[in-house]
Motif scaffolding. Structure first.
Motif, PDB file in Angstrom:
ATOM      1  N   GLY A 367       0.853  -1.252   0.129  1.00 13.17           N
ATOM      2  CA  GLY A 367       0.335   0.071   0.183  1.00 13.17           C
ATOM      3  C   GLY A 367       0.456   1.188  -0.106  1.00 13.17           C
ATOM      4  O   GLY A 367       1.497   1.109  -0.356  1.00 13.17           O
ATOM      5  N   GLY A 368       0.686   1.959   0.795  1.00 10.93           N
ATOM      6  CA  GLY A 368       1.004   4.074   0.597  1.00 10.93           C
ATOM      7  C   GLY A 368       1.061   4.150   1.736  1.00 10.93           C
ATOM      8  O   GLY A 368       0.106   3.646   2.942  1.00 10.93           O
ATOM      9  N   LYS A 369       1.959   5.064   2.594  1.00 15.61           N
ATOM     10  CA  LYS A 369       2.794   5.928   3.252  1.00 15.61           C
ATOM     11  C   LYS A 369       3.442   7.117   3.222  1.00 15.61           C
ATOM     12  O   LYS A 369       3.588   7.843   2.399  1.00 15.61           O
ATOM     13  CB  LYS A 369       3.432   5.005   4.435  1.00 15.61           C
ATOM     14  N   CYS A 370       2.019   8.221   3.336  1.00 17.00           N
ATOM     15  CA  CYS A 370       2.245   9.650   3.550  1.00 17.00           C
ATOM     16  C   CYS A 370       3.385  10.360   3.436  1.00 17.00           C
ATOM     17  O   CYS A 370       3.522   9.705   4.763  1.00 17.00           O
ATOM     18  CB  CYS A 370       0.915  10.406   3.843  1.00 17.00           C
ATOM     19  N   TYR A 378      -4.725   1.513   2.302  1.00 11.43           N
ATOM     20  CA  TYR A 378      -4.483   0.280   0.831  1.00 11.43           C
ATOM     21  C   TYR A 378      -5.322   0.141   0.064  1.00 11.43           C
ATOM     22  O   TYR A 378      -6.894   0.629   0.858  1.00 11.43           O
ATOM     23  CB  TYR A 378      -4.392  -1.027   1.916  1.00 11.43           C
ATOM     24  N   GLN A 380      -2.322   1.665  -2.585  1.00 10.79           N
ATOM     25  CA  GLN A 380      -1.649   3.111  -2.696  1.00 10.79           C
ATOM     26  C   GLN A 380      -2.585   4.101  -4.105  1.00 10.79           C
ATOM     27  O   GLN A 380      -3.118   3.843  -4.604  1.00 10.79           O
ATOM     28  CB  GLN A 380      -0.259   2.559  -3.206  1.00 10.79           C
ATOM     29  N   CYS A 384      -3.689  11.238  -0.397  1.00 13.42           N
ATOM     30  CA  CYS A 384      -4.056  10.850   0.859  1.00 13.42           C
ATOM     31  C   CYS A 384      -4.532  10.810   1.086  1.00 13.42           C
ATOM     32  O   CYS A 384      -5.337  11.350   0.404  1.00 13.42           O
ATOM     33  CB  CYS A 384      -2.820  11.825   1.829  1.00 13.42           C
ATOM     34  N   GLN A 395       2.829   9.410  -1.589  1.00  8.67           N
ATOM     35  CA  GLN A 395       3.250   8.505  -0.613  1.00  8.67           C
ATOM     36  C   GLN A 395       4.246   7.217  -1.263  1.00  8.67           C
ATOM     37  O   GLN A 395       4.757   6.985  -2.038  1.00  8.67           O
ATOM     38  CB  GLN A 395       1.544   7.728  -1.250  1.00  8.67           C
ATOM     39  N   ASP A 397       6.093   3.337  -0.938  1.00  5.72           N
ATOM     40  CA  ASP A 397       5.520   2.415  -0.003  1.00  5.72           C
ATOM     41  C   ASP A 397       5.033   1.906   0.948  1.00  5.72           C
ATOM     42  O   ASP A 397       5.948   2.070   1.917  1.00  5.72           O
ATOM     43  CB  ASP A 397       6.398   0.586  -1.258  1.00  5.72           C
ATOM     44  N   HIS A 398       4.798   0.570   1.188  1.00  3.44           N
ATOM     45  CA  HIS A 398       4.012   0.584   2.123  1.00  3.44           C
ATOM     46  C   HIS A 398       3.451  -1.102   2.805  1.00  3.44           C
ATOM     47  O   HIS A 398       2.836  -0.945   1.793  1.00  3.44           O
ATOM     48  CB  HIS A 398       2.859   1.559   2.945  1.00  3.44           C
TER      49      HIS A 398
END
Length: 484
Positions: A367-370, A378, A380, A384, A395, A397-398
């Protein structure tokens, strides 16, 4: 300082459900009365959404806990039941495990020795290698194989560093002794007469290979502390040990009563169990039979004493629920043709271009992290999800695959088609933030707030085109073995 090469870690996985052999016998003794004598214990049976790939991944996840996956340079998936004949099965596993794109990967198969052969190559090779072995073998109803087989997986991480076991010697003996076989267009194994297999196969081929390995290692047979040899025939392991001179006390449990023989994975599963209880200096011999024999002599190092108590195999054996529904087993394995209804006829075409472009999100659950506010989400997206932020293209990658979650809402749907109804699904909230709608798997009971973890499983099957799609599902945490 010179670093030793050997086994750095190990993992194991057995499916949650255990089919009771008395249920098999009860359904089939009208046809084969001899099954009554085998109606003891249980065998591990995979769910409809499990196969050699998903089980190998679970064993690897167990073994890789606490290890840096970026150091892995090669991955092998050993199996006699790879789902794909023309697609790199190990490549699916590397994607799900979040390994780097530059990792080498290969499939190993062709015999019950596939797992040990891959392990030997890893121990004698370079770099850090993840060896996964898994099998989900089909067996005809009312057969002895149906009683003896089980589904499962094991994994070994091999490399330089501080190993828990090192290689003393290995010997492979290859001879086309056909004790069982399966042609490429067949679903079930064909086995030859048991006495012939025992007397001409195990009792002649295996002792020669083990003796050669012990001689190369400079180890006396009487010094062996653990002898691991899979065999579905009763007392053959003890008979081979006696011929070699290995103490009877060294012969390891082959799990015949508790999970069944897991095929190409079984030698590594037994090795993992031996490593759970091994002490520094213990000599471990692994023998895998199949068109010859692989014999591996290992020595446990002082580092094995530093492992946490408990173990992967013991936890996997303990994580179980009894299953007496033999018809369910037959149905999800395609051994009976049931009327699945019109809802099962939906087209399951997989757009391969879209799947490739989104492979990180689909296989790796990325998913993504800002970067601005730290919100995770999730899937991504460009924006945000935090209303007070809404930053554009912020974002990174997370990964969510190893994240724990809790159930926010759920449904047990009897109308939606599922090979194992009802279809469980719902919204899960990750403990670190972020949520997703997910299918549930391995459900006994579930409620709002139930702790969940993510499991890589078969999403659905495109029978028209002979393809199956994978994705992550939410699984109740209590259905998962404790990490070692």
């Amino acid at each position: 300082m010179t670093q030793d090469r050997g086994i750095l870690s190990f993992g194991a996985y057995l499916p949650w459900r255990r089919l009771q052999r008395k249920a098999i016998a009860s359904a089939n003794t009208w046809f084969n009365p001899g099954l009554k004598g085998q109606a003891k214990g249980e065998r591990a049976i995979a769910n409809w959404d499990e196969d050699a790939i998903t089980m190998g991944i679970e064993a690897a996840r167990d073994g890789l806990a606490g290890f840096d996956r970026s150091k892995i340079t090669h991955a092998v998936l050993a199996s006699t039941t790879h789902p794909f004949a023309d697609r790199l099965n190990a490549g699916i596993a590397t994607g799900a495990l979040g390994l780097a794109d530059n990792v080498g990967a290969q499939d190993a198969g062709g015999s019950m020795r596939a797992g040990t052969s891959a392990l030997i190559q890893a121990l004698q090779g370079n770099g850090q290698t993840l060896v996964m072995a898994a099998d989900k073998r089909q067996a005809k109803a009312a057969s002895t194989q149906e009683m003896a087989y089980g589904d499962g997986a094991a994994a070994m991480l091999v490399g330089t560093g501080t190993p828990i076991a090192t290689l003393r010697a290995a010997h492979s003996h290859t001879v086309d002794f056909v004790h069982q076989y399966r042609m490429h267009d067949q679903s079930h194994d064909y086995a030859w007469e048991e006495r012939w297999i025992r007397d001409e196969g195990y009792f002649k081929i295996v002792p020669a290979a083990v003796n050669a390995a012990l001689q190369a290692a400079g180890v006396e047979a009487s010094a062996v502390a653990h002898f691991c040899m899979p065999c579905t025939l009763s007392r053959v392991g003890a008979g081979v040990a006696k011929k070699v001179g290995i103490p009877d006390s060294a012969v390891r449990d082959n799990f015949a009563a508790t999970c069944g023989d897991t095929g190409a994975a079984h030698a590594l599963l037994m090795l993992a169990h031996a490593l759970e209880s091994a002490k520094p200096g213990d000599i471990i011999v692994v023998a895998a039979f199949g068109q010859g024999c692989d014999a591996v002599v290992l020595e446990a190092t002082p580092a094995i004493a530093q492992r946490a108590s408990g173990g992967s195999v013991s936890a996997a054996l303990a994580r179980r629920t009894e299953d007496g529904n033999y018809m369910r087993y037959l149905t999800i394995n395609g051994l009976v043709d049931v009327e699945r209804g019109m809802r099962a006829e939906a087209d399951k075409l997989t757009p391969q271009s879209t799947a490739y472009r989104n492979r990180d999100a689909l296989l790796g659950l990325i998913g993504g992290k800002c970067r601005n506010c730290g919100t995770v989400q999730y899937p991504q997206q460009r924006y945000c999800a935090e209303p007070s932020c809404k930053s554009l293209d912020s974002q990174d990658d997370h990964p969510f695959a190893e994240s724990r979650a809790k159930v926010l809402s759920y449904t047990a749907d009897q109308l939606t088609y599922s090979p194992d109804p009802p279809a469980w699904y719902g919204m899960v909230q990750f403990d670190e933030g972020g949520r997703m709608m997910a299918d549930f798997t391995d459900v006994a009971t579930v409620d709002v707030g139930t702790p969940m973890r993510m499991a890589f499983r078969i999403k659905d099957v495109d029978a028209a085109r002979g393809f199956q799609r994978y994705f992550w599902k939410a699984q109740p945490v209590q259905a998962v073995p404790a990490q070692s």
